[in-house]
Design an enzyme around this catalytic site. Structure first.
Site, PDB file in Angstrom:
ATOM      1  N   GLU A  95       0.693  -1.296   0.088  1.00  0.00           N
ATOM      2  CA  GLU A  95       0.054  -0.006   0.120  1.00  0.00           C
ATOM      3  C   GLU A  95       0.846   1.293   0.103  1.00  0.00           C
ATOM      4  O   GLU A  95       0.489   2.240  -0.697  1.00  0.00           O
ATOM      5  CB  GLU A  95      -1.028  -0.017   1.276  1.00  0.00           C
ATOM      6  CG  GLU A  95      -2.042  -1.013   0.997  1.00  0.00           C
ATOM      7  CD  GLU A  95      -3.109  -0.646  -0.012  1.00  0.00           C
ATOM      8  OE1 GLU A  95      -3.205   0.548  -0.450  1.00  0.00           O
ATOM      9  OE2 GLU A  95      -3.871  -1.422  -0.309  1.00  0.00           O
ATOM     10  N   SER A 370     -21.967 -32.386 -23.904  1.00  0.00           N
ATOM     11  CA  SER A 370     -23.001 -32.641 -25.051  1.00  0.00           C
ATOM     12  C   SER A 370     -23.829 -31.459 -25.009  1.00  0.00           C
ATOM     13  O   SER A 370     -24.483 -31.171 -25.971  1.00  0.00           O
ATOM     14  CB  SER A 370     -23.722 -33.624 -25.101  1.00  0.00           C
ATOM     15  OG  SER A 370     -22.953 -34.798 -25.413  1.00  0.00           O
TER      16      SER A 370
END
Length: 841
Positions: A95, A370
Site C-alpha cells: 500500500e 454434450s
C-alpha cells in the site's frame, strides 16, 4: 525603441506587478485561510457513519432488500501492539512503502494521478498514501472532485502533525474494509483464519494485506479467489524486494496451503447473485462509492422465483449427494427477450462450508459435455446442412495418424489415435442430424464439427455470447463433446438466443442504479442483436423440443418434457462424469442447471438425464406456471431440390421418382399420391456427396482428397457388411408410367346446369355429369368433387356421381359463377369440367 522599452518596464513594475502580487496574496491567503479552517475529522462512531450511506441492493420490484453493504457491520478495534509486525510489513509493502518517511502525501504520486485524471477526464485516480486513505475512510463524502482531493491532501498533512505514524497506521488497520461487512484487520483475521491479528502466518498476513485495495474483488468467499491468490503472491514479492522477508520465506509462503474458515450466515438474500452484483458495482463505481455513497440498486432478480429455485436446488442437491456422489448443484435463469437474469443459485447452500457453498458455480468455467452440441449443429445449419441431413453413426477413426482400425501410421504414438464411442456404446448406422442431436449421439456430432470446422463453430459460439472459447488452436474435434470450458451463465445466455429466434440480448443483472439523491446513474438499456438466422434458431428449437426424436434415448414422458408446454432441452455429461448439465428453454424463459463437485472429483457414472434433469424439471414447472404459454415458430419446410443426402437419403446420391402402381418412372400425369422417390443404391458417408466448404454446391469430383474420407468410408463399409447389405446394386428404370398418361385421364362433361344458364338464388340446383369413354380410359370412376368459384362444395362417391345444392347456401356464391367438377378413377387419374352460370334474384 529604447524609450518604449523603458516605458513598458515602468508600467509593469508600477502597475501590473503590484496587482499580480496582490492577487497571489489574496488567493494564497484565501487558500491558507480555507486550509486553516479544515479540521481533522472525528474517528468515533465509525459503524454508524458507514450505515448512514450504505448501498442497498434490491430485487426487480425494488421492495425486497437482497443485500445491505453495511448491514450488521463487523469491526474489532485493537491496539497497534496487538497487530503482528508481519501484517504491518505486508500492508506497507503493497500500500505505501514510504509511509514512515513522507509527511502524509507523496507529491510525485499526486502529480501522476492528476495527469491521469486530466487525460481521462475524471478524478478517479488514487495516488493515496496510508494517511490519505485514513482521511478518506472517515470523510462522509467520497465524491471524486478536485476540491475533495485537495481537502484530503491538506487533512492528511494536518493528521501527520496531530498523530504519530503508528497511531495513523493503527487507524488504517482498524478502519479499512476487508471484504463483506468486515472492517479492521482483527475482525478479518478472526473471521478468515480464527486467529488474532498478532498470530497470523506470513502467508495469511499477505492475504489480509491484499484485500483492502478492492474488497469485493478479493473477497475470499467470492468467485475470484484466484485473483486474491495472485495478489497475495504480489504482496510477498514486494516484501522480498523491500527486504522484509528472504527469498526462501517468500517461496514457502507462496506455496503454503492456507485454510480459510467457512463463511458465516448473515441477513443476505440470494447471496451469490447479490455479491455478483456488488462486485460489478465496485469495479464500475469504486469501493468508496459502494461503501459510502448510499446507492440504491434495483436488480433484475425475481425474488419469488429465486426462493423456489434455492429450495429446489437444496432439495435435489441433497438427494444427488446420496445417490450420485454429486455434492453441489447450481442453476441460472434468464429472460430470452431481455437478457435479464431472473434466477441465480450458485450452489446448494451459500453457507455450506463442507461443499464450498460460497463459490458461485454459475460463473465458473466448466466443461459442458454434450450441451455444447447445439452450437455446432447451428453452425452446420448456417452453412446449408439441414436437420434431415444424414451421416453414419458407425465406429470411426478420426485421427489421420492412424488407419481405420486404430493402428498408428508412420511411427505415430498409439495415444494419437481417436476412435470414440457413444454414451451407450452402440452404433446406429445412418442417422439424420435431427435424431443425432435429439438423442445426443457422439459420432454424428464429431462429423458435424469436422464438416463445419472448429473456427466456424467458435465464431458461432462467440456470436451467441460465449466469450471463454478464444483460441481455435487449443481445441480438437472433442470441442463438440464439451472439450472447452464455459460458464453456466454464458451457456444459458447462448441458449436464450435460440429461444428468441436468433436475437441476442446480452445478459444483465441491473435495472437501475440511483445515488442517495435519487439521480439515476445507470439504467438498463436493451441492446438486441440478430446473431443467428431465424430459420437456424427455429431448426434447433424444433429438434430440442421434439419428444419423438429424443424418445429412443430418453424414453416417453421423460424429465426433459413439461406436460402441457412446449419446452426445448439438451443435457450434457463430461466423459469423466465430473459435470452434469442441462439447458432448457421456452420462448420466454431459459434455464441452465449443473450438478457435480467443486473440487472436480467425479460423480457416479450416470448421465445428466438422471442426475441434474429432475432438478431442472422441478423448477421449470414452477417457473412456467407463472409465465405465459408461448410456442416456438416452426421452421420453413425443406427445399425439395436439395441434394439427396441433405434431404435424408442415405442409400445413394442419385434419386428418381416412380409410379408406385407400376414401378416405372413417373410422368407429369402421375398423381401426387402415386409418386414415390427412390434411389440408385450407392451407399457412402456424407463426404462422398458434399464438398464441406460448399455443401450446397456440386459433389466433389475426387472426394478421396479429403483426409477423413477413407476413415469414414471404412466405418460405413464394415457397418454394411455386419448388416448383410451390399454397398450398391440396382439401376434406374428406363420405362415411363403407362397407366397415368394424357390418354388415360378420365374425360367428363357437365350436363346440367348448362354453360351460360341463369339460376335462381334459392332454387335447388342439381349437378349431373357424364363420362366420355376411350380405349385407354378403362378404369372406373370412384369419386367426383364439386367446387364453386374454387371453394369446395362436397363429394359424390356413387354412380352417377350427381350432386345437389342451393346456391344461396354457398358462401362462395357470386353473381357470375364457375362450377367445377373433378372426377377421379380407381388408379388416381383425374379429369375435370367447368360450366359458368349466372344468379338471378
Amino acid at each position: 525603441m529604447s524609450r518604449k522599452r523603458d516605458l513598458f518596464k515602468t508600467f509593469v513594475l508600477h502597475k501590473v506587478a503590484p496587482l499580480a502580487i496582490a492577487t497571489v496574496l489574496l488567493v494564497g491567503g484565501g487558500a491558507a485561510l480555507w486550509a486553516a479552517t479544515l479540521e481533522v475529522p472525528s474517528f468515533e462512531s465509525f459503524a454508524e457513519r458507514k450505515v448512514l450511506q450504505s448501498t442497498k441492493i434490491y430485487d426487480r420490484t425494488g421492495a425486497v432488500v437482497l443485500f445491505d453493504v453495511h448491514q450488521d457491520i463487523k469491526r474489532k478495534v485493537v491496539p497497534f501492539s496487538e497487530i503482528s509486525d508481519t501484517i504491518k510489513e505486508a500492508t506497507l509493502a503493497i500500500e505505501d512503502d514510504s509511509f514512515y518517511s513522507h509527511h502524509g502525501i507523496k507529491p510525485s504520486s499526486i502529480l501522476r494521478a492528476l495527469l491521469a485524471d486530466i487525460k481521462t477526464g475524471s478524478f478517479s485516480q488514487g495516488g493515496s498514501t496510508i494517511t490519505q486513505q485514513v482521511i478518506k475512510n472517515v470523510l462522509l463524502t467520497q465524491e471524486q472532485t478536485i476540491t475533495r482531493k485537495i481537502k484530503e491532501a491538506i487533512l492528511a498533512i494536518k493528521l501527520e502533525r496531530t498523530l504519530s505514524k503508528d497511531q495513523i497506521f493503527e487507524l488504517y488497520l482498524n478502519e479499512s474494509p476487508y471484504g463483506g461487512n468486515m472492517y479492521g484487520v482483527e475482525e478479518a483475521s478472526q473471521t478468515y483464519f480464527g486467529k488474532k491479528a498478532k498470530e497470523v502466518t506470513l502467508a495469511e498476513a499477505a492475504y489480509l494485506a491484499g484485500i483492502p485495495k478492492a474488497p469485493s474483488r478479493y473477497y475470499p468467499y467470492g468467485t475470484r479467489f484466484k485473483d486474491l491468490v495472485t495478489r497475495k503472491n504480489l504482496v510477498l514479492s514486494r516484501m522480498e524486494t523491500l527486504g522484509y522477508i528472504t527469498k526462501e520465506e517468500a517461496v514457502a509462503a507462496k506455496e503454503e496451503d492456507v485454510h480459510f474458515l467457512p463463511a458465516s450466515e448473515s441477513g443476505i438474500k440470494a447471496p451469490h447473485f447479490a455479491l455478483y452484483v456488488r462486485e460489478y458495482l465496485e469495479e464500475k463505481y469504486g469501493k468508496d462509492a459502494i461503501e459510502t455513497d448510499g446507492l440504491r440498486v434495483i436488480t433484475t432478480l425475481d425474488w419469488n422465483l429465486q426462493k423456489k429455485a434455492e429450495g429446489i436446488v437444496a432439495e435435489y442437491g441433497k438427494d444427488n449427494e446420496v445417490k450420485f456422489n454429486a455434492h453441489n448443484a447450481a442453476m441460472v435463469g434468464i429472460d430470452p427477450k431481455t437478457g435479464q437474469i431472473l434466477v441465480m443459485v450458485g450452489s446448494r447452500d451459500y453457507f455450506d462450508t463442507e461443499n464450498d457453498g460460497n463459490f458461485n458455480i454459475t460463473l465458473a468455467k466448466r466443461q459442458p459435455g454434450s450441451s455444447f452440441k447445439p452450437v455446432v449443429y447451428a453452425t452446420a445449419f448456417k452453412k446449408g446442412y439441414t436437420p434431415d441431413t444424414v451421416v453414419f453413426d458407425v465406429k470411426t477413426q478420426f485421427s489421420t495418424n492412424c488407419d481405420a482400425d486404430g493402428n498408428p501410421l508412420g511411427g505415430a504414438q498409439a495415444g494419437t489415435c481417436y476412435m470414440p464411442g457413444n454414451y451407450d456404446n452402440d452404433f446406429r448406422g445412418p442417422m439424420t442430424l435431427r435424431n443425432a442431436l435429439a438423442q445426443s449421439i457422439n459420432i454424428p456430432a464429431l462429423k458435424a464439427l469436422y464438416l463445419v470446422g472448429i473456427k466456424a463453430a467458435l465464431e458461432t459460439a462467440r456470436d451467441l455470447g460465449i466469450t471463454s472459447l478464444t483460441d481455435p488452436t487449443r481445441y480438437g474435434l472433442t470441442l463438440v463433446l464439451g472439450g472447452g470450458e464455459v460458464s453456466p451463465l454464458e451457456l444459458t445466455s447462448a441458449y436464450a438466443v435460440f429461444a428468441n429466434d436468433g436475437v441476442r440480448h446480452p445478459y444483465a443483472s441491473i435495472l437501475r442504479v440511483e445515488d442517495s439523491k435519487g439521480n439515476v446513474l445507470e439504467e438498463f438499456i436493451d441492446n438486441p442483436t440478430t446473431v443467428l438466422d431465424p430459420q437456424v434458431a427455429r431448426e434447433i428449437n424444433s429438434i430440442l423440443s421434439d419428444d419423438v426424436a429424443r424418445k429412443p434415448a430418453y424414453g416417453e414422458n421423460s424429465v426433459l418434457s413439461v406436460p402441457g408446454r412446449e419446452v426445448a432441452a439438451k443435457t450434457g455429461t463430461t466423459n469423466d462424469y465430473r459435470d452434469a448439465w442441462i439447458m432448457g428453454y421456452t420462448p420466454n424463459f431459459a434455464l441452465g442447471a449443473w450438478a457435480g463437485n467443486n473440487d472436480n472429483s467425479p460423480m457416479e457414472k450416470k448421465v445428466a438425464g438422471f442426475i441434474v434433469a429432475p432438478m431442472w424439471n422441478a423448477f421449470m414447472k414452477e417457473a412456467l406456471a407463472v409465465l405465459p404459454d408461448e410456442s416456438f415458430t416452426r421452421p420453413e419446410p425443406l427445399d425439395p431440390n436439395l441434394k439427396p443426402v441433405l434431404r435424408g437419403v442415405w442409400q445413394g446420391g442419385e434419386t428418381y421418382t416412380v409410379d408406385k402402381t407400376t414401378g416405372k418412372l413417373a410422368t407429369e400425369f402421375t398423381p401426387p399420391e402415386n409418386r414415390e422417390e427412390r434411389y440408385v443404391r450407392n451407399v457412402h458417408d456424407i463426404l462422398h456427396w458434399v464438398n464441406r466448404a460448399n455443401p450446397l454446391g456440386p459433389a466433389p469430383s475426387n472426394p478421396g482428397l479429403d483426409s477423413q474420407y477413407h476413415l469414414w468410408e471404412a466405418g460405413v463399409t464394415k457397418w454394411l457388411a455386419s448388416h448383410g447389405m451390399p454397398a450398391d446394386f440396382g439401376s434406374k428404370p428406363t420405362e415411363f408410367d403407362t397407366v397415368h398418361t394424357q390418354a388415360t385421364l378420365p374425360v367428363i362433361s357437365i350436363t346440367s346446369p348448362t354453360s351460360g344458364a341463369v339460376v335462381s338464388r334459392s332454387a335447388r340446383l342439381s349437378v349431373n355429369i357424364v363420362r366420355k369413354l376411350s380405349a385407354q380410359a378403362e378404369y372406373p370412376l370412384v369419386s367426383a368433387e364439386y367446387y364453386l368459384n374454387g371453394a369446395y362444395l362436397g363429394v359424390s362417391t356413387a354412380d352417377p356421381f350427381s350432386f345437389s345444392f342451393t346456391p344461396e347456401n354457398a358462401s362462395s356464391l357470386q353473381t357470375e359463377n364457375d362450377l367445377k367438377v373433378v372426377a377421379k378413377d380407381s388408379i388416381g387419374n383425374r379429369g375435370s369440367a367447368t360450366v359458368h352460370f349466372t344468379i338471378s334474384d
